[in-house]
Each structure stands twice: as structure tokens, then as C-alpha cells.
Scaffold this motif. Structure first.
Motif, PDB file in Angstrom:
ATOM      1  N   VAL A   5       2.178   8.149  -1.837  1.00 55.42           N
ATOM      2  CA  VAL A   5       1.509   6.839  -1.808  1.00 55.42           C
ATOM      3  C   VAL A   5       1.751   6.154  -0.456  1.00 55.42           C
ATOM      4  O   VAL A   5       0.863   5.493   0.091  1.00 55.42           O
ATOM      5  N   TRP A  53      -1.287   2.085  -5.732  1.00 58.35           N
ATOM      6  CA  TRP A  53      -1.307   1.781  -4.298  1.00 58.35           C
ATOM      7  C   TRP A  53      -1.131   0.289  -4.044  1.00 58.35           C
ATOM      8  O   TRP A  53      -0.557  -0.104  -3.059  1.00 58.35           O
ATOM      9  N   GLN A  92      -8.252  -1.481  -5.194  1.00 58.02           N
ATOM     10  CA  GLN A  92      -7.076  -0.622  -5.022  1.00 58.02           C
ATOM     11  C   GLN A  92      -6.501  -0.213  -6.388  1.00 58.02           C
ATOM     12  O   GLN A  92      -6.266  -1.069  -7.243  1.00 58.02           O
ATOM     13  N   PRO A  93      -6.249   1.059  -6.576  1.00 57.30           N
ATOM     14  CA  PRO A  93      -5.581   1.469  -7.815  1.00 57.30           C
ATOM     15  C   PRO A  93      -4.181   0.843  -7.867  1.00 57.30           C
ATOM     16  O   PRO A  93      -3.539   0.697  -6.829  1.00 57.30           O
ATOM     17  N   ARG A 109      -9.240  11.013 -15.447  1.00 59.97           N
ATOM     18  CA  ARG A 109      -8.164  11.017 -14.430  1.00 59.97           C
ATOM     19  C   ARG A 109      -7.019  11.917 -14.887  1.00 59.97           C
ATOM     20  O   ARG A 109      -6.432  12.658 -14.105  1.00 59.97           O
ATOM     21  N   LEU A 123      -8.948  11.278  -4.241  1.00 61.05           N
ATOM     22  CA  LEU A 123      -7.636  10.666  -4.008  1.00 61.05           C
ATOM     23  C   LEU A 123      -6.601  11.236  -4.992  1.00 61.05           C
ATOM     24  O   LEU A 123      -5.451  11.489  -4.621  1.00 61.05           O
ATOM     25  N   LEU A 124      -7.037  11.471  -6.227  1.00 61.56           N
ATOM     26  CA  LEU A 124      -6.119  12.054  -7.221  1.00 61.56           C
ATOM     27  C   LEU A 124      -5.702  13.458  -6.782  1.00 61.56           C
ATOM     28  O   LEU A 124      -4.553  13.865  -6.934  1.00 61.56           O
ATOM     29  N   LEU A 182      -3.199  13.134  -4.070  1.00 64.64           N
ATOM     30  CA  LEU A 182      -1.907  12.726  -4.623  1.00 64.64           C
ATOM     31  C   LEU A 182      -1.148  13.946  -5.160  1.00 64.64           C
ATOM     32  O   LEU A 182       0.011  14.180  -4.805  1.00 64.64           O
ATOM     33  N   PRO A 193      -6.344   4.288  -0.161  1.00 63.49           N
ATOM     34  CA  PRO A 193      -7.768   4.300  -0.481  1.00 63.49           C
ATOM     35  C   PRO A 193      -8.521   3.380   0.474  1.00 63.49           C
ATOM     36  O   PRO A 193      -7.923   2.462   1.047  1.00 63.49           O
ATOM     37  N   ASN A 195      -9.508   3.088 -10.791  1.00 63.88           N
ATOM     38  CA  ASN A 195     -10.291   2.915  -9.550  1.00 63.88           C
ATOM     39  C   ASN A 195     -10.062   4.023  -8.518  1.00 63.88           C
ATOM     40  O   ASN A 195     -10.634   3.963  -7.430  1.00 63.88           O
ATOM     41  N   ALA A 196      -9.216   4.985  -8.819  1.00 64.92           N
ATOM     42  CA  ALA A 196      -9.008   6.067  -7.843  1.00 64.92           C
ATOM     43  C   ALA A 196     -10.099   7.121  -8.012  1.00 64.92           C
ATOM     44  O   ALA A 196     -10.415   7.520  -9.137  1.00 64.92           O
ATOM     45  N   THR A 222      -3.708   4.775 -11.988  1.00 63.60           N
ATOM     46  CA  THR A 222      -4.659   5.191 -10.944  1.00 63.60           C
ATOM     47  C   THR A 222      -6.092   4.741 -11.251  1.00 63.60           C
ATOM     48  O   THR A 222      -7.045   5.355 -10.781  1.00 63.60           O
TER      49      THR A 222
END
Ligand SMILES: Nc1ncnc2c1ncn2[C@@H]1O[C@H](COP(=O)(O)OP(=O)(O)OP(=O)(O)O)[C@@H](O)[C@H]1O
Ligand SMILES: [Mg+2]
Length: 315
Positions: free
Chosen positions: A274, A289, A285-286, A209, A241-242, A245, A279, A236-237, A234
């Protein structure tokens, strides 16, 4: 040019037009030069490198009666890099990637889907130049066979026979093929076993990540401490999604500078992104979030040591 060098030389875009014409309606053709290298877990990287080495050593393997493995199944959650990896693999070999989705194959007309599978393989096999075949969402045609007794509409029978055609064509296929799914558990076991490799492309760990956040933050330079804090928040992202972001933060930096409305800090820029992204609710959920970032302390670490606005890397 040595064979190895030829294999490594990307096919120029101009050479792709005939392939694109032949594959119209059958699949999309991705140019090797548009590929990006995904950031992967070490075990996945090792599997990919091993496969590339094997394909390039085709002649040496043939001398002892072996063939390189010709197919791989990529599975894992959405947005973790299956398509990106397939494209990158093809590019490393210098071949275009022919991507075929469910929309290219599945039709409701009687025998239509089987016909599309047969046509796909026949067309790929008749091309003048090598390509890598990528069947995305293979679960749409490769899910477990079901009992068709009582199948009044014929849908189950049609799906079963599409799979039978796929299995037969795969068995006979001389090229290299990659398939992807995020529903691995639904795949038919006979299809599963046809793949020379089953690679799980999973959610990134903290190190991955960090590297992904850094990559998509470029050309802005984010402080290591800020990236540490973001990578920690983050879990679980997915990489997609990263990316969203960091691209959201960059957009705010550019537009904020133009409009005189620069976010006051990295924390503020991140909070704004955010607030407008979410997600998928099916996945954990990260913390960033879920706002269980058990403290504003951790969140404020995001801005620690971060020059603001961040410097830009020299071009
Ligand atoms: N491992 C990764 N490293 C860097 N970027 C990534 C990675 N995985 C995904 N991305 C970025 O996220 C976006 C989506 O990735 P991609 O389409 O490859 O995911 P996928 O696993 O094929 O998803 P799906 O299951 O929805 O098809 C791409 O723009 C890609 O650049
Ligand atoms: Mg994909």
C-alpha cells in the motif's frame, strides 16, 4: 470436425504469423491461447454468454432470417477488464483478437486518420481467416461530432470526417467487432447505436473482489478470513489494483524467503505494498489506501487465521 468444434478450437500460434504480417502497423494480434478469463459481475457474465451462444448458433439463426449481433461496446473505469474480456471472448470463439488503439489510427496528416480507418477495415475483410476486431479507446475517433465552423486548424473537420468513415465502415462490416472506452459519455450517439450491445464493465463488488484477490494470491493459499477482510477494505479498487496488491505480497514472500527478510505478517506485507502503490486520484480511494480503515482492528483482521508464511498450493 463439426463446425461448432472448429469454432471452439484455438488457432495455433504458428498460423498467426501471416495475420501478424498483414496487420503490421495496423493493429496488434493477440493469440487466443494467451487469454485469461476475467472475473465479472453476474449480469456481465450472462450478457457475454448470451452473445457467445448467439454467435455459435449463426446457422440456426440464419434459417429464420436472423443474424447474431456483430458488435459490442465495453465501457467502464480503467483496469476493470475490458481488454481482458475482449481477448477472452475472442479466445472462446477460437479467433485471434486484432487490437487497434488510437495510436494506430489518429495522425495529424491531412486525411490520414480517415485513411487509416478505411485501411483497417479493408485489411480485416481481406484476411483468409476470421479474427475479432477490437478497437480500444474508441472515444479517440468516436467522440461527438462538433460544429466545424470557425475550425481554422481543420482538426474538428478531420475528426468529424474520421467518424463518418468509421460509421460507414461499421455499417458494412461483416465481421465481429468489440470496442472499449472509459469515456462512454463522450461518444457520438450515432456510433453508440451501431453497437448491438453496450456492456458496462464496472468496479468489482465485494464478492468479485474476494475472488480476484484469491486468484492473484495463488499459488499461495490465503485464509478465507484474510480475504474477507481485504475484500472489505478494497471497495472502489479496480481488479488491476487488486492484482498489483496480491502480486506485491507474493513478491515479498519470495524475496523475503531468499533474503531472510520475510514480512512479519500479512498485515505488514499489505502495508508495504500500500505504501508504494496509489490508485488514481480521480477515483474514490479504497479504504485500505485512504487509511480511513476506521480501525486497526479491521486491518489486523487481515492476518486473522492466516498461516504465515502461507502454504503454497500443490502444482
Ligand atoms: N475482471 C477482472 N478479473 C480478473 N482480472 C482482471 C479483471 N479486470 C482486470 N484484471 C486484470 O487487470 C489488468 C488490467 O485489465 P484490463 O487491461 O483488461 O483493463 P481495462 O478495463 O482494459 O483497462 P483500460 O481502460 O485501462 O484499458 C489485467 O492484467 C487483468 O489481468
Ligand atoms: Mg484496456
Amino acid at each position: 470436425m463439426a463446425r461448432r468444434d472448429r469454432l471452439m478450437t484455438p488457432t495455433p500460434l504458428s498460423d498467426l504469423k501471416p495475420v501478424r504480417d498483414r496487420l503490421r502497423g495496423i493493429g496488434d494480434v493477440l493469440d487466443p491461447k494467451d487469454a485469461e478469463e476475467p472475473i465479472l459481475a453476474p449480469a456481465v457474465r450472462a450478457a457475454v454468454k448470451g452473445w457467445l451462444d448467439e454467435i455459435r448458433a449463426r446457422d440456426a439463426l440464419a434459417a429464420v432470417g436472423l443474424k447474431p449481433r456483430s458488435s459490442a461496446l465495453l465501457s467502464g473505469p480503467p483496469g476493470c477488464g475490458k481488454t481482458t474480456l475482449a481477448h477472452h471472448l475472442a479466445a472462446r470463439l477460437g479467433y485471434p483478437l486484432v487490437t487497434v488503439g488510437a495510436e494506430h489510427i489518429v495522425t495529424s496528416s491531412l486525411g490520414g486518420s480517415e485513411g487509416n480507418v478505411a485501411k483497417l477495415f479493408a485489411t480485416i475483410e481481406s484476411l483468409d481467416q476470421p479474427v475479432i476486431l477490437f478497437i480500444d479507446e474508441i472515444d479517440a475517433i468516436g467522440s461527438k461530432r462538433r460544429d466545424s465552423s470557425g475550425d481554422t486548424g481543420g482538426a474538428v473537420t478531420a475528426m468529424n470526417s474520421t467518424l463518418t468513415v468509421l460509421l460507414r465502415r461499421l455499417e458494412a462490416f461483416g465481421g465481429t467487432m468489440i470496442a472499449a472506452t472509459n469515456r462512454a459519455d463522450t461518444l457520438d450517439p450515432a456510433l453508440w447505436r451501431r453497437f448491438g450491445m453496450q456492456i458496462v464493465v464496472d468496479l468489482p463488488d465485494e464478492d468479485a473482489r474476494w475472488a480476484i484477490l484469491k486468484r492473484y494470491g495463488l499459488p499461495y493459499i490465503f485464509a478465507d478470513e484474510a480475504l474477507d477482510a481485504l475484500a472489505g477494505l478494497t471497495e472502489n479498487a479496480a481488479p488491476s489494483l487488486l492484482r498489483q496488491l496480491m502480486e506485491g505480497v507474493k513478491r515479498r514472500l519470495v524475496l523475503g524467503a531468499m533474503q531472510g527478510s520475510l514480512p512479519a505478517s500479512l498485515v505488514e506485507a499489505v502495508a508495504a505494498v500500500v505504501a508504494e502503490t496509489q490508485p488514481h486520484p480521480d477515483y474514490d480511494q479504497p479504504p485500505l489506501w485512504a487509511r480511513q480503515a476506521s480501525s486497526s482492528q479491521i486491518i489486523s483482521n487481515i492476518s486473522a487465521g492466516q498461516a504465515w508464511p502461507p502454504a503454497r498450493q500443490e502444482a
